[in-house]
Scaffold this active site. Structure first.
Site, PDB file in Angstrom:
ATOM      1  N   LYS A 199      46.034  50.616   6.381  1.00  0.00           N
ATOM      2  CA  LYS A 199      46.341  49.266   5.910  1.00  0.00           C
ATOM      3  C   LYS A 199      46.756  49.250   4.437  1.00  0.00           C
ATOM      4  O   LYS A 199      47.637  48.500   4.046  1.00  0.00           O
ATOM      5  CB  LYS A 199      45.167  48.326   6.140  1.00  0.00           C
ATOM      6  CG  LYS A 199      43.952  48.617   5.305  1.00  0.00           C
ATOM      7  CD  LYS A 199      42.854  47.633   5.632  1.00  0.00           C
ATOM      8  CE  LYS A 199      41.526  48.063   5.076  1.00  0.00           C
ATOM      9  NZ  LYS A 199      41.481  48.035   3.601  1.00  0.00           N
ATOM     10  N   THR A 200      46.144  50.130   3.642  1.00  0.00           N
ATOM     11  CA  THR A 200      46.541  50.193   2.240  1.00  0.00           C
ATOM     12  C   THR A 200      48.000  50.616   2.134  1.00  0.00           C
ATOM     13  O   THR A 200      48.768  50.072   1.338  1.00  0.00           O
ATOM     14  CB  THR A 200      45.655  51.179   1.467  1.00  0.00           C
ATOM     15  OG1 THR A 200      44.290  50.842   1.700  1.00  0.00           O
ATOM     16  CG2 THR A 200      45.925  51.102  -0.018  1.00  0.00           C
TER      17      THR A 200
ATOM     18  N   ASP B 169      43.895  41.603   0.817  1.00  0.00           N
ATOM     19  CA  ASP B 169      43.254  42.728   1.498  1.00  0.00           C
ATOM     20  C   ASP B 169      41.798  42.361   1.818  1.00  0.00           C
ATOM     21  O   ASP B 169      41.229  41.469   1.206  1.00  0.00           O
ATOM     22  CB  ASP B 169      43.293  43.948   0.568  1.00  0.00           C
ATOM     23  CG  ASP B 169      42.934  45.221   1.311  1.00  0.00           C
ATOM     24  OD1 ASP B 169      42.903  45.191   2.558  1.00  0.00           O
ATOM     25  OD2 ASP B 169      42.694  46.236   0.641  1.00  0.00           O
ATOM     26  N   GLU B 170      41.184  43.064   2.757  1.00  0.00           N
ATOM     27  CA  GLU B 170      39.775  42.849   3.120  1.00  0.00           C
ATOM     28  C   GLU B 170      39.478  41.377   3.410  1.00  0.00           C
ATOM     29  O   GLU B 170      38.485  40.822   2.945  1.00  0.00           O
ATOM     30  CB  GLU B 170      38.844  43.345   2.001  1.00  0.00           C
ATOM     31  CG  GLU B 170      39.123  44.754   1.530  1.00  0.00           C
ATOM     32  CD  GLU B 170      38.529  45.818   2.447  1.00  0.00           C
ATOM     33  OE1 GLU B 170      38.134  45.481   3.589  1.00  0.00           O
ATOM     34  OE2 GLU B 170      38.482  46.992   2.028  1.00  0.00           O
TER      35      GLU B 170
ATOM     36  N   GLN C  39      34.455  45.342   9.964  1.00  0.00           N
ATOM     37  CA  GLN C  39      34.087  45.861   8.650  1.00  0.00           C
ATOM     38  C   GLN C  39      33.624  44.758   7.708  1.00  0.00           C
ATOM     39  O   GLN C  39      33.611  44.933   6.492  1.00  0.00           O
ATOM     40  CB  GLN C  39      35.250  46.625   8.033  1.00  0.00           C
ATOM     41  CG  GLN C  39      35.588  47.897   8.797  1.00  0.00           C
ATOM     42  CD  GLN C  39      36.584  48.754   8.057  1.00  0.00           C
ATOM     43  OE1 GLN C  39      36.300  49.289   7.003  1.00  0.00           O
ATOM     44  NE2 GLN C  39      37.778  48.875   8.615  1.00  0.00           N
TER      45      GLN C  39
ATOM     46  N   ARG D 180      34.111  56.544   7.402  1.00  0.00           N
ATOM     47  CA  ARG D 180      34.619  57.140   6.157  1.00  0.00           C
ATOM     48  C   ARG D 180      34.884  58.621   6.357  1.00  0.00           C
ATOM     49  O   ARG D 180      35.602  59.254   5.595  1.00  0.00           O
ATOM     50  CB  ARG D 180      33.625  56.986   4.999  1.00  0.00           C
ATOM     51  CG  ARG D 180      33.252  55.576   4.607  1.00  0.00           C
ATOM     52  CD  ARG D 180      34.423  54.724   4.354  1.00  0.00           C
ATOM     53  NE  ARG D 180      34.710  53.875   5.517  1.00  0.00           N
ATOM     54  CZ  ARG D 180      35.817  53.183   5.657  1.00  0.00           C
ATOM     55  NH1 ARG D 180      36.731  53.220   4.745  1.00  0.00           N
ATOM     56  NH2 ARG D 180      36.021  52.445   6.731  1.00  0.00           N
TER      57      ARG D 180
END
Length: 725
Positions: free
Chosen positions: A37-38, A217-218, A248, A604
């Site tokens: 996504k980044t 974002d997020e 998340q 992660r």
DNA sequence: TAGTTTTAAGTTTTT
DNA sequence: CTTAAAACTA
């Protein structure tokens, strides 16, 4: 003529490309962990500039942390240099930026200082005089929460946070005092801009036209107030794109609303949705492990995240007897891996639920000479002496700052007691002036105290404006920029000398910490503007890892929350025990959030995932028996390689027998019980385990205790039930 | 009242 | 085992 796709777009998969090329309607990108996504956001920024001729100044990108913002800016710039002019900030940092420019429209002086939670609580303490500290903290927390939900003191919905009238009153008083002082708290950084944007005016109308493209974002961790802010920033003709993953969402406790994702389409007039479900980060066994836990959640959108990588190594679950063995195990695991050539310490992340857990690992790693860095938890800016210096600096910026004044006016002790301080702060306005004016009415002792304090402030002001010679004392060095101001305040106030003498006795490094503040301040130009920037930077971004942490090959020690957005080749999640992770007071929606936290932590890991769980753990200096986390039982047994001694509470079958009476006939649910340590209670649960029945007792104090019927029954006396009339 | 000693209390997670 | 609040002494 070739229609070749530029290299920076060629690396994208079809869904990612679709997301980058999307225009028009608002867009919601549901992006699973590790789905790139980044990359999509940074590429989209670059693409807008390159192919759509977008003016970088017309693009606003909002991230969750400052670190993420820096990273994103860096990556976007790598594709196109012009991306450096995009406004890329956290919500809070954007709010601060906005208020410095337009705060005056809401009656806010641009020279405001941002209060952190401690400062807010300190201000609240003056309003709730005489109340115990814990109560003040609780109310302070609720006020912060109210602001997260965009609720004012007069809002009917405030009842949802606290229905008492007294809460409304205190909240209103707090707002009034904060307004008089002219500072803002964290919540105000979001709430006030919304109000100003709504009230409009010519300047605001022009401002609203600035951002043609907004990317967030997020999004799953935005709160109601932030969602309101977005609504105000988005106007006809502007493009909005948000990225999020409901699995998340881990900041519910801070007011984050996953519902923002669900209601995105309603809030912003019919949105398109693109799903990114290919995971490029983790091997498939790791992904399945993470997924098997979060799958137990009821409230989820549900998605199918598919690993693009091979099956990989089995995640390893290790049961250990206690936390000393846990630290040893982790150290040896890491050292063992380093025997193979090409391995790096920085491939490893050691993850835990609470910051306090880092301590044991730090001592062990120091002993074994394993290089490490601790992310977050660096409570440097929360240390007393550091906060004192910052309070002095804040007072220079805003002499109405009652919190700062109370903190440092009598430090070190100079005869200004509580009564004198209150008399001065009651005057309001510029407290330096108030103190000067009131001095003749005070006791002789207090008068000299006021004089000494004002002299220090005067010295600070002089150093700030550059009217004085560069300060340099026997204890502190002043270099360039603002450091002269810091040193002037520290020496003239007597704080430096005070700590110098105390450090010699206690062996502390407090003066050294003050020097650190001076060093940090040297990066900012002397003058009011530099000082404001310095203070704002400290309030909004407390990660000071830029200095010396970034370099070097080190193991990362980090909380689960802080791992968001990061990735490591190898991850160890430690302390997976009931009561720690999840905490045993978690249930319902809170428990689901803990599951998501596990999901975030596990995803992660790129190549290897390790999980540890201890049978005993020292807490509050006492050794407690622990049960393996419920999450461990939720993982499909076939996915894991299990080592160490399996505790009784861990079995392949998640369902365990529960019954009304224990098999040894000693206990029944509802039995009244007395225990020397905890008083009266009753049997709330009975479970049959390998080692015999496990009895859970709930005490009137709210405590719960579990014990093995076979071994510990003597500590719990059964009371015959007495019924009255 | 300032600085000490004794006692109690307590731990998420963070912009 | 640490930290904060209360009690106490000089």
């Amino acid at each position: 003529m070739k229609t070749q796709v530029p290299a920076y777009l060629e690396v994208l998969n079809p869904e990612q490309r679709e997301a980058v090329f999307h225009t028009g309607k608002p867009l919601l990108i549901l992006a699973g962990a590790g789905s790139g996504k980044t990359r999509v956001i940074t590429t989209k920024i670059a693409w807008l500039i390159r192919e759509k001729d977008a003016d970088p100044h017309s693009i606003l990108a909002v991230t969750f942390t400052n670190k993420a913002a820096r990273e994103m800016a860096e990556r976007a710039r790598q594709i196109d240099e012009r991306a450096g002019d995009v406004m890329l900030r956290t919500f809070h940092s954007f709010g601060a930026w906005f208020l410095r420019r337009y705060g005056n429209l809401g009656g806010l002086d641009p020279g405001f200082v941002i209060y952190d939670d401690d400062d807010s609580a300190a201000l609240l303490a003056t309003i709730m005089e005489g109340k115990p500290r814990t109560e003040v903290r609780a109310i302070s927390h609720k006020i912060a929460r109210a602001k997260d939900f965009f609720l004012s003191p007069d809002d009917p919905e405030l009842d949802l946070i606290d229905h008492r009238d007294s809460f409304r009153t205190i909240y209103a008083k707090y707002e009034k005092r904060l307004n008089e002082i002219g500072n803002v708290d964290f919540g105000d950084l979001i709430k006030m801009p919304v109000r100003i944007l709504r009230e409009g005016g010519e300047a605001i109308r022009r401002f609203k036209e600035r951002f043609k493209m907004i990317l967030v974002d997020e999004y799953q961790d935005t709160n109601i107030a932030q969602s309101e802010l977005l609504k105000e920033l988005v106007c006809p003709g502007s493009y909005l794109c948000v990225v999020g993953d409901d699995d998340q969402s881990i900041y519910r406790f801070r007011g984050a609303e996953v519902k923002n994702i669900l209601s995105f389409s309603d809030n912003f007039g019919g949105a398109d949705i693109i799903r990114l479900e290919r995971n490029y980060r983790s091997t498939s066994l790791i992904l399945k492990t993470a997924d098997s836990v979060v799958n137990h959640n009821v409230g989820r959108l549900g998605k199918t995240l598919v690993s693009e990588r091979e099956k990989g190594k089995q995640p390893v679950l290790t049961f250990l007897s206690d936390q000393d063995n846990e630290t040893r195990f982790c150290a040896e695991l890491i050292l063992e891996s380093m025997k193979h050539s090409g391995n790096l310490y920085s491939n490893w992340a050691l993850v835990y639920r609470t910051n306090a857990q880092s301590l044991g690992f730090e001592t062990e790693f120091l002993r074994r000479r394993i290089p490490y860095r601790v992310v977050g938890s660096l409570k440097f800016y929360e240390r007393e002496e550091v906060k004192d210096i910052l309070a002095l600096l804040s007072f220079l910026v805003n002499p109405r700052d009652e919190v700062a004044f109370r903190r440092v006016a009598n430090k070190p002790s100079r005869g200004l007691g509580p009564s004198a301080l209150s008399r001065i702060t009651e005057q309001g306005g510029d407290l330096a002036l108030a103190a000067e004016k009131l001095a003749p009415d005070l006791s002789k002792k207090a008068q000299t105290g006021v004089k000494a304090f004002l002299k220090a402030i005067e010295a600070g002001r002089a150093a700030l404006s550059g009217d004085s010679m560069p300060v340099s004392s026997a204890w502190l060095r002043a270099g360039v920029g603002l450091s002269g101001c810091v040193v002037a305040l520290a020496t003239e106030s007597g704080i430096a000398e005070y700590h110098l003498s105390h450090d010699e006795i206690t062996g502390n490094q407090r003066l050294g910490n003050i020097q650190e503040v001076a060093n940090a301040a040297s990066l900012y130009p002397a003058g009011p503007e530099g000082l404001l920037n310095f203070l704002e930077h400290i309030e909004l971004d407390r990660s000071i890892e830029d200095s010396d942490d970034s370099g070097g090959d080190k193991v990362t020690l980090i909380t689960l929350h802080n791992t968001k957005g990061l990735e490591f080749r190898r991850v160890i999640i430690t302390g997976i025990e009931q009561g720690i992770f999840p905490r045993d007071d978690k249930e319902g929606a809170d428990l689901e959030e803990e599951r998501r936290l596990f999901y975030v932590g596990a995803t992660r890991a790129m190549d290897e995932l390790y999980l540890t769980s201890c049978a005993y753990r020292r807490m509050y200096g006492r050794t407690m028996q622990m049960q393996p986390s419920i999450f461990l039982k939720e993982i499909d047994q076939n996915l894991l390689r299990i080592t160490g001694k399996k505790p009784g509470g861990y079995g392949p079958v998640p369902e365990r027998k529960k019954s009304g009476t224990s098999s040894d006939g000693r206990w029944a649910i509802g039995d009244r019980v007395y225990n020397d340590d905890h008083g009266y209670g009753y049997v709330s649960e009975i479970r049959e385990d390998e080692d015999g029945p496990i009895i859970r007792v709930s005490f009137e104090t709210g405590h719960q205790l579990r014990f093995l019927s076979e071994h510990q029954s003597s500590n719990f006396q059964k009371i015959r039930e007495e019924r009255h009339g």
